[in-house]
Enzyme design. Structure first.
Site, PDB file in Angstrom:
ATOM      1  CB  SER A  31       4.194  15.125  -8.547  1.00 19.18           C
ATOM      2  OG  SER A  31       5.360  15.939  -8.518  1.00 19.18           O
ATOM      3  N   GLY A  76       5.295  -8.541 -23.845  1.00 18.52           N
ATOM      4  CA  GLY A  76       4.104  -9.342 -24.092  1.00 18.52           C
ATOM      5  C   GLY A  76       2.831  -8.688 -23.591  1.00 18.52           C
ATOM      6  CG  ASN A 112       2.560   6.744 -14.713  1.00 19.89           C
ATOM      7  OD1 ASN A 112       3.314   7.284 -13.911  1.00 19.89           O
ATOM      8  ND2 ASN A 112       2.808   6.748 -16.027  1.00 19.89           N
ATOM      9  CB  ALA A 123      -4.117  22.673  -8.285  1.00 22.13           C
ATOM     10  N   GLY A 133      -0.441   5.761 -18.967  1.00 29.14           N
ATOM     11  CA  GLY A 133       0.814   6.475 -19.208  1.00 29.14           C
ATOM     12  C   GLY A 133       1.972   5.513 -19.332  1.00 29.14           C
ATOM     13  CB  ALA A 134       1.972   1.919 -19.963  1.00 26.80           C
ATOM     14  CB  VAL A 193      -6.748   8.864 -18.825  1.00 27.54           C
ATOM     15  CG1 VAL A 193      -6.004   7.562 -19.038  1.00 27.54           C
ATOM     16  CG2 VAL A 193      -5.786   9.991 -18.445  1.00 27.54           C
ATOM     17  CE1 TYR A 245       2.695  17.256 -13.319  1.00 26.99           C
ATOM     18  CE2 TYR A 245       3.865  18.242 -11.463  1.00 26.99           C
ATOM     19  CZ  TYR A 245       3.634  17.167 -12.305  1.00 26.99           C
ATOM     20  OH  TYR A 245       4.327  15.991 -12.112  1.00 26.99           O
TER      21      TYR A 245
END
Length: 260
Positions: A144, A56, A90, A159, A18-19, A64, A157
């Site tokens: 979260s 870089g 993430n 759960a 999730g970058a 995922v 979300y």
């Protein structure tokens, strides 16, 4: 090596999912800035290419949400950068199709879980094999505060985010004797695109402005503002460092003094 636990070093290999945006992007930037070799993962190549130019970092365009995707992510990271020292899980989704539980479609539930919980499981089970063999490694899961307290009309979300905490604590017990740690961070309201989208929906439903909806969202925070992604990234960087070797199986809430 025997039973000696190996210290982590700068220049480690860090896999961050999730970058492309938000918290994950902040984490990738923070780890790259301190000298780690980052493999950034997201579904949108334009976001990753921009991150690569800035930092870089290497990148893989992948989701995922499938076993095959997770397998490719790990294979590409090891092939291009070497053994994985740090895993930051993430990637997460919040579906606009979520409804009160009696209106929820099973397909929405399963799609959210595929990314939010099944993906982290698949990645963790793959990277830990090598980590315990080398007796070194850091795993950080981004959950979260909603996973602890619950939010109306977001059963999948909440759960899935809560499930990450159970996964984290179980993994921490499994790997703790091998110089590996597994922890989680629980961000509160954070200024990301996902949060903006949620606040925008709330504003439209309540008939208030976007700005007012954000003020309402963080009204219970003493700081009266949302969390900055960089604040979360710095906490994750700490948990992924040598000096955090004594922290394992912990969930760290980052909500500016608010409950969630």
């Amino acid at each position: 090596m025997g039973d000696r636990i190996q210290p982590l070093e700068w220049g480690r290999v860090a896999l961050v999912t999730g970058a492309g945006r938000g918290i994950g992007r902040a984490v990738a930037r923070t780890l790259a800035a301190r000298g780690d070799r980052v493999m950034a993962v997201a579904r949108t190549e334009a976001d990753l290419a921009d991150l690569a130019r800035e930092t870089g970092a290497e990148y893989v365009v992948e989701s995922v949400s499938t076993v095959e995707g997770c397998e490719r992510i790990v294979e590409q990271t090891v092939e291009r950068l070497g053994p994985i020292d740090i895993l930051v899980n993430n990637a997460g989704v919040l579906s606009a199709e979520e409804r009160p539980i009696w209106e929820m479609e099973s397909s929405v539930w399963h799609n959210v879980f595929a990314t939010n919980l099944h993906g982290p499981f698949e990645l963790i089970r793959r990277v830990t094999r090598d980590m315990i063999e080398r007796r070194t490694g850091r795993i950080v899961i981004v959950s979260s505060s909603a996973g602890e307290f619950g939010v109306a009309a977001q059963p999948a979300y909440c759960a899935s985010r809560n499930g990450l905490l159970g996964l984290m604590r179980a993994v921490a017990q499994d790997v703790g004797g091998y110089g590996v740690t597994c922890n989680a961070v629980l961000p509160g309201w954070t200024k990301t695109q996902m949060a903006d989208d949620l606040v925008r929906q709330s504003a439209e439903a309540s008939g208030v402005s976007f700005e007012q909806a954000w003020e309402d969202a963080v009204a219970a925070y003493p700081a009266q503002r949302p969390v900055d992604p960089d604040e979360i990234a710095e906490t994750i960087a700490f948990l992924a460092s040598d000096v955090a070797s004594g922290i394992n199986g912990q969930a760290v809430t980052i909500a500016l003094g608010g409950v969630w």
